[in-house]
Motif scaffolding. Structure first.
Motif, mmCIF file in Angstrom:
data_model
loop_
_atom_site.group_PDB
_atom_site.id
_atom_site.type_symbol
_atom_site.label_atom_id
_atom_site.label_comp_id
_atom_site.label_asym_id
_atom_site.label_seq_id
_atom_site.Cartn_x
_atom_site.Cartn_y
_atom_site.Cartn_z
ATOM 1 N N PHE A 192 0.833 -1.197 0.000
ATOM 2 C CA PHE A 192 0.000 0.000 0.000
ATOM 3 C C PHE A 192 0.870 1.251 0.000
ATOM 4 O O PHE A 192 1.990 1.245 0.537
ATOM 5 C CB PHE A 192 -0.911 0.049 1.242
ATOM 6 C CG PHE A 192 -1.865 -1.097 1.354
ATOM 7 C CD1 PHE A 192 -2.934 -1.224 0.477
ATOM 8 C CD2 PHE A 192 -1.705 -2.048 2.351
ATOM 9 C CE1 PHE A 192 -3.825 -2.285 0.591
ATOM 10 C CE2 PHE A 192 -2.586 -3.113 2.473
ATOM 11 C CZ PHE A 192 -3.652 -3.232 1.587
ATOM 12 N N ILE A 193 0.333 2.312 -0.587
ATOM 13 C CA ILE A 193 0.939 3.635 -0.520
ATOM 14 C C ILE A 193 -0.099 4.594 0.054
ATOM 15 O O ILE A 193 -1.265 4.584 -0.357
ATOM 16 C CB ILE A 193 1.388 4.123 -1.914
ATOM 17 C CG1 ILE A 193 2.555 3.269 -2.434
ATOM 18 C CG2 ILE A 193 1.792 5.600 -1.874
ATOM 19 C CD1 ILE A 193 2.954 3.583 -3.867
ATOM 20 N N VAL A 194 0.322 5.408 1.011
ATOM 21 C CA VAL A 194 -0.562 6.410 1.602
ATOM 22 C C VAL A 194 0.078 7.775 1.398
ATOM 23 O O VAL A 194 1.266 7.968 1.682
ATOM 24 C CB VAL A 194 -0.805 6.153 3.103
ATOM 25 C CG1 VAL A 194 -1.765 7.203 3.668
ATOM 26 C CG2 VAL A 194 -1.368 4.756 3.323
ATOM 27 N N LEU A 195 -0.716 8.721 0.906
ATOM 28 C CA LEU A 195 -0.232 10.068 0.612
ATOM 29 C C LEU A 195 -0.885 11.076 1.546
ATOM 30 O O LEU A 195 -1.960 10.839 2.084
ATOM 31 C CB LEU A 195 -0.549 10.420 -0.843
ATOM 32 C CG LEU A 195 -0.048 9.400 -1.886
ATOM 33 C CD1 LEU A 195 -0.517 9.805 -3.270
ATOM 34 C CD2 LEU A 195 1.465 9.293 -1.844
ATOM 35 N N ALA A 196 -0.231 12.209 1.721
ATOM 36 C CA ALA A 196 -0.731 13.213 2.666
ATOM 37 C C ALA A 196 -2.071 13.798 2.238
ATOM 38 O O ALA A 196 -2.923 14.097 3.068
ATOM 39 C CB ALA A 196 0.309 14.321 2.854
ATOM 40 N N ASP A 197 -2.266 13.966 0.937
ATOM 41 C CA ASP A 197 -3.514 14.544 0.451
ATOM 42 C C ASP A 197 -3.815 14.050 -0.955
ATOM 43 O O ASP A 197 -2.971 13.429 -1.609
ATOM 44 C CB ASP A 197 -3.460 16.074 0.472
ATOM 45 C CG ASP A 197 -2.273 16.616 -0.302
ATOM 46 O OD1 ASP A 197 -2.213 16.398 -1.529
ATOM 47 O OD2 ASP A 197 -1.385 17.239 0.313
ATOM 48 N N ALA A 198 -5.010 14.330 -1.412
ATOM 49 C CA ALA A 198 -5.487 13.802 -2.694
ATOM 50 C C ALA A 198 -4.808 14.438 -3.895
ATOM 51 O O ALA A 198 -4.821 13.873 -4.989
ATOM 52 C CB ALA A 198 -7.000 13.986 -2.800
ATOM 53 N N ILE A 199 -4.225 15.634 -3.712
ATOM 54 C CA ILE A 199 -3.633 16.319 -4.860
ATOM 55 C C ILE A 199 -2.136 16.029 -5.001
ATOM 56 O O ILE A 199 -1.475 16.585 -5.870
ATOM 57 C CB ILE A 199 -3.850 17.843 -4.768
ATOM 58 C CG1 ILE A 199 -3.159 18.416 -3.522
ATOM 59 C CG2 ILE A 199 -5.319 18.193 -4.782
ATOM 60 C CD1 ILE A 199 -3.182 19.930 -3.453
ATOM 61 N N PHE A 205 -3.917 5.326 -0.977
ATOM 62 C CA PHE A 205 -4.872 6.001 -0.110
ATOM 63 C C PHE A 205 -4.346 7.394 0.256
ATOM 64 O O PHE A 205 -3.193 7.720 0.001
ATOM 65 C CB PHE A 205 -5.100 5.189 1.172
ATOM 66 C CG PHE A 205 -5.615 3.797 0.927
ATOM 67 C CD1 PHE A 205 -6.967 3.539 0.884
ATOM 68 C CD2 PHE A 205 -4.729 2.739 0.738
ATOM 69 C CE1 PHE A 205 -7.442 2.253 0.657
ATOM 70 C CE2 PHE A 205 -5.185 1.447 0.508
ATOM 71 C CZ PHE A 205 -6.551 1.205 0.459
ATOM 72 N N THR A 206 -5.206 8.178 0.867
ATOM 73 C CA THR A 206 -4.774 9.452 1.428
ATOM 74 C C THR A 206 -4.857 9.366 2.952
ATOM 75 O O THR A 206 -5.499 8.457 3.507
ATOM 76 C CB THR A 206 -5.651 10.619 0.952
ATOM 77 O OG1 THR A 206 -6.982 10.428 1.438
ATOM 78 C CG2 THR A 206 -5.651 10.714 -0.568
ATOM 79 N N ASN A 207 -4.244 10.326 3.615
ATOM 80 C CA ASN A 207 -4.249 10.346 5.072
ATOM 81 C C ASN A 207 -5.674 10.325 5.632
ATOM 82 O O ASN A 207 -5.938 9.697 6.665
ATOM 83 C CB ASN A 207 -3.509 11.586 5.567
ATOM 84 C CG ASN A 207 -3.506 11.698 7.070
ATOM 85 O OD1 ASN A 207 -2.911 10.878 7.765
ATOM 86 N ND2 ASN A 207 -4.172 12.714 7.598
ATOM 87 N N ALA A 208 -6.605 10.989 4.953
ATOM 88 C CA ALA A 208 -7.988 11.046 5.437
ATOM 89 C C ALA A 208 -8.622 9.663 5.535
ATOM 90 O O ALA A 208 -9.509 9.427 6.366
ATOM 91 C CB ALA A 208 -8.818 11.946 4.527
ATOM 92 N N ALA A 209 -8.165 8.719 4.704
ATOM 93 C CA ALA A 209 -8.758 7.384 4.686
ATOM 94 C C ALA A 209 -8.339 6.534 5.879
ATOM 95 O O ALA A 209 -8.961 5.492 6.156
ATOM 96 C CB ALA A 209 -8.378 6.665 3.393
#
Length: 253
Positions: free
Chosen positions: A33-40, A58-62
């Motif tokens: 998995f990769i998780v990013l700080a935000d959607a943009i 995913f993003t951090n919000a998820a």
């Protein structure tokens, strides 16, 4: 190394981008998995261009979703790697990876835990470097896996040390990752009685120059260069109700 070594990488900034590029180029099958700080974040496009499945990004919000938490648990993730991650990780995420969470920290721990490492290392004249460490309930206080010292000169500023730390952090991760995969590392407990810890709010008052105060020349020069990092605010002072900022450039002759 387990038969199936699976990691998740939480990535931000150019450091996170470079860490993802390295992993997908050399160890693509490790990354679940990769998780990013935000959607943009443009890091998502980089991952997809390197053949990573977008449904596993995913993003951090998820991370607050129990469904996402269950998905990570079901995959039996070994490690989570925090590559320049801007958010504090708490339970239940601390318990999800079986081997723990490894963080990139741009200081020579236990010195300059917390925020604004590049400022405090100059102002307090402490050793500088980068560290890979496990995280726990503390902030930047977990066991160290690997470190790299970075020497400082009078020509350094808050800006140059920030940039040098980014480069050294990526280099240290690339050098250390094969040992992380095999478990060939020693966890070194930090002596938290040494070093220092700072919140982001601590820097504003520390960056103030008191026009009525006597300073050692070295201390004043260190303060000025620590806050020389345009376009960020510089060291500051006030007179007659007006605020002024001051930077400095030191050149070796």
């Amino acid at each position: 190394m387990p038969e199936e070594f699976k990691i998740a990488i939480f990535a931000d900034n150019t450091v996170g981008e470079q860490a993802i590029r390295f992993l997908l180029e050399k160890y693509k099958t490790d990354v679940r998995f990769i998780v990013l700080a935000d959607a943009i974040s443009h890091v998502k496009e980089i991952a997809i261009q390197n053949g990573f499945n977008p449904v596993d990004i995913f993003t951090n919000a998820a991370l607050a979703s129990e469904v996402v938490q269950t998905q990570f648990r079901s995959e039996k993730i070994s490690h989570i790697i925090l590559a320049w991650w801007p958010f504090i990780i708490k339970e239940p995420w601390l318990s999800i990876p079986s081997a723990g969470i490894i963080n990139f920290h741009p200081s020579l721990l236990p010195y300059n835990r917390g925020k604004n490492y590049n400022f405090w290392t100059l102002v307090e004249d402490t050793p500088f470097g980068v560290s890979l460490h496990f995280i726990d309930e503390s902030i930047d206080g977990g066991d160290i896996i690997a470190q790299r010292s970075i020497s400082k000169t009078w020509e350094d500023s808050g800006e140059t040390l920030y940039n040098r730390a980014q480069s050294a952090m990526v280099e240290l991760f690339i050098e250390s990752y094969p040992k992380i995969r095999t478990g060939d590392y020693v966890r070194i407990k930090q002596d938290l009685s040494k070093g220092s810890f700072r919140y982001a709010k601590d820097m504003e008052s520390a960056a103030r120059i008191d026009l009525e105060k006597n300073y050692k020349a070295k201390d004043l020069l260190n303060l000025l260069r620590a806050k020389t990092f345009p376009p960020h605010p510089a060291a500051w002072f006030e007179e007659d109700g007006e605020r002024f900022e001051a930077t400095i450039k030191i050149i070796k002759k």
